[in-house]
Enzyme design. Structure first.
Site, short mmCIF file in Angstrom:
data_model
loop_
_atom_site.label_atom_id
_atom_site.label_comp_id
_atom_site.label_asym_id
_atom_site.label_seq_id
_atom_site.Cartn_x
_atom_site.Cartn_y
_atom_site.Cartn_z
N ARG A 100 -5.50 0.38 -6.60
CA ARG A 100 -4.24 0.99 -6.17
C ARG A 100 -3.77 2.04 -7.18
O ARG A 100 -3.03 2.95 -6.84
CB ARG A 100 -3.14 -0.06 -6.05
N GLY A 108 0.78 -1.24 0.00
CA GLY A 108 0.00 0.00 0.00
C GLY A 108 0.81 1.28 0.00
O GLY A 108 0.33 2.31 -0.47
N GLU A 116 3.84 4.08 5.73
CA GLU A 116 2.66 3.25 5.54
C GLU A 116 1.55 4.06 4.88
O GLU A 116 1.52 5.29 4.99
CB GLU A 116 2.23 2.71 6.93
N ASP A 117 0.65 3.37 4.19
CA ASP A 117 -0.45 4.08 3.54
C ASP A 117 -1.46 4.60 4.56
O ASP A 117 -1.87 5.74 4.52
CB ASP A 117 -1.14 3.18 2.49
N PHE A 166 -13.89 3.54 4.24
CA PHE A 166 -12.97 2.67 3.51
C PHE A 166 -12.52 3.41 2.27
O PHE A 166 -13.32 3.74 1.41
CB PHE A 166 -13.60 1.33 3.15
N VAL A 167 -11.23 3.68 2.19
CA VAL A 167 -10.71 4.51 1.11
C VAL A 167 -9.81 3.70 0.19
O VAL A 167 -9.17 2.74 0.63
CB VAL A 167 -9.96 5.74 1.66
N ASP A 177 -5.84 -0.32 -1.63
CA ASP A 177 -6.60 -1.25 -2.46
C ASP A 177 -7.88 -1.72 -1.79
O ASP A 177 -8.03 -1.65 -0.57
CB ASP A 177 -5.77 -2.50 -2.76
N ASP A 197 -4.78 2.28 10.80
CA ASP A 197 -6.20 2.05 11.09
C ASP A 197 -6.31 1.52 12.53
O ASP A 197 -6.24 2.30 13.47
CB ASP A 197 -6.74 1.07 10.04
N LYS A 229 -6.49 6.98 10.58
CA LYS A 229 -7.93 6.73 10.83
C LYS A 229 -8.08 6.32 12.28
O LYS A 229 -8.14 5.13 12.60
CB LYS A 229 -8.38 5.63 9.85
P1 XMP Z 1 -4.22 -1.75 10.72
O1 XMP Z 1 -5.65 -2.02 11.12
O2 XMP Z 1 -3.29 -2.87 11.06
O3 XMP Z 1 -4.35 -1.69 9.18
O4 XMP Z 1 -3.75 -0.40 11.21
C1 XMP Z 1 -3.39 -1.32 8.40
C2 XMP Z 1 -3.61 -1.86 7.01
O5 XMP Z 1 -5.00 -2.10 6.72
C3 XMP Z 1 -5.32 -1.66 5.44
N1 XMP Z 1 -6.39 -0.65 5.53
C4 XMP Z 1 -7.00 -0.10 4.49
N2 XMP Z 1 -6.81 -0.29 3.18
N3 XMP Z 1 -8.49 1.29 2.72
C5 XMP Z 1 -7.56 0.41 2.30
O6 XMP Z 1 -7.39 0.27 1.11
C6 XMP Z 1 -8.74 1.55 4.02
O7 XMP Z 1 -9.59 2.38 4.35
C7 XMP Z 1 -7.95 0.79 4.95
N4 XMP Z 1 -7.91 0.77 6.30
C8 XMP Z 1 -6.93 -0.13 6.60
C9 XMP Z 1 -4.05 -1.07 4.88
O8 XMP Z 1 -3.44 -2.03 4.08
C10 XMP Z 1 -3.17 -0.81 6.06
O9 XMP Z 1 -1.82 -0.97 5.77
MG MG Z 2 -0.90 -1.38 4.07
#
Ligand code: XMP
Ligand code: MG
Length: 188
Positions: free
Chosen positions: A172, A50, A104-105, A159-160, A166, A108, A137
């Site tokens: 992506r 990501g 990181e992208d 969800f983005v 992705d 969450d 987020k």
């Molecule tokens: P955590 O929950 O471990 O998540 O902080 C991190 C990974 O979850 C994916 N993620 C998303 N991917 N849209 C996405 O495309 C979203 O809104 C989203 N929220 C979490 C992402 O891969 C991230 O690295």
């Molecule tokens: Mg990721």
């Protein structure tokens, strides 16, 4: 989810290309200020897949030298949340004594980055480890999880997709960040 055009099923644009560019520039200026003061080039450690678009823009926006490497982590999300994250690709760069900036992208729940920063990376004896997430987020953050040291934007529980993010490996390649209509979680 199949699509025939790039923007199919994107309900709305959350951040345009111009907004993302401004965001990356702002984060780059913050990083430069801090790492110039340290006097050592950081290692940008991108979390695959990501982060690739953000990382490639960020490294070009930075006006300080940096090294680049990658890790891949298998995370489990939503209803598939059945296990701890697992490392799938380790960095090749010797990290001992280096200032590591994990890129990181999106941050969450924080499970992925908490695992990386607290369980995986400490073995390398880096001089420092900081986190840079394009999007933060916080609404779903688990108690005690890591925080971002640098973030492009704080977003609500949506969800983005796009700009590296992705949905089941699709979207992506969008040059902007959009909110997906019809995603199983965080649907608008
Ligand atoms: P955590 O929950 O471990 O998540 O902080 C991190 C990974 O979850 C994916 N993620 C998303 N991917 N849209 C996405 O495309 C979203 O809104 C989203 N929220 C979490 C992402 O891969 C991230 O690295
Ligand atoms: Mg990721």
């Amino acid at each position: 989810m199949r699509r025939t055009t790039k923007s199919q099923q994107v309900a709305r644009v959350l951040f345009s290309e111009a907004q993302l560019s401004a965001m990356v520039g702002r984060v780059a200026r913050e990083i430069e200020r801090d790492y110039r003061a340290l006097g050592e080039p950081p290692v940008l450690l991108g979390v695959l897949n990501g982060s690739v678009v953000f990382l490639s823009d960020l490294m070009r926006a930075l006006e300080i030298p940096c090294d680049v490497d990658f890790v891949a982590v298998q995370s489990y999300r939503g209803e598939r949340s059945t296990g701890a994250p697992q490392l799938r690709l380790s960095p090749k760069t010797p990290l001992a004594g280096r200032h590591v900036l994990v890129v990181e992208d999106i941050l969450d729940t924080g499970v992925t980055l908490s695992y990386l920063c607290r369980e995986y990376l400490p073995q390398f004896d880096a001089a420092s480890v900081k986190l840079c997430a394009l999007l933060d987020k916080p609404s779903r953050r688990l108690p005690g999880a890591v925080c971002a040291d640098y973030a492009g934007a704080v977003i609500p529980d949506l969800f983005v997709v796009g700009y590296g993010l992705d949905y089941d490996e699709a979207y992506r390649d969008l040059p902007y960040i959009g909110v997906l209509s019809g995603a199983p979680e965080h649907k608008e």
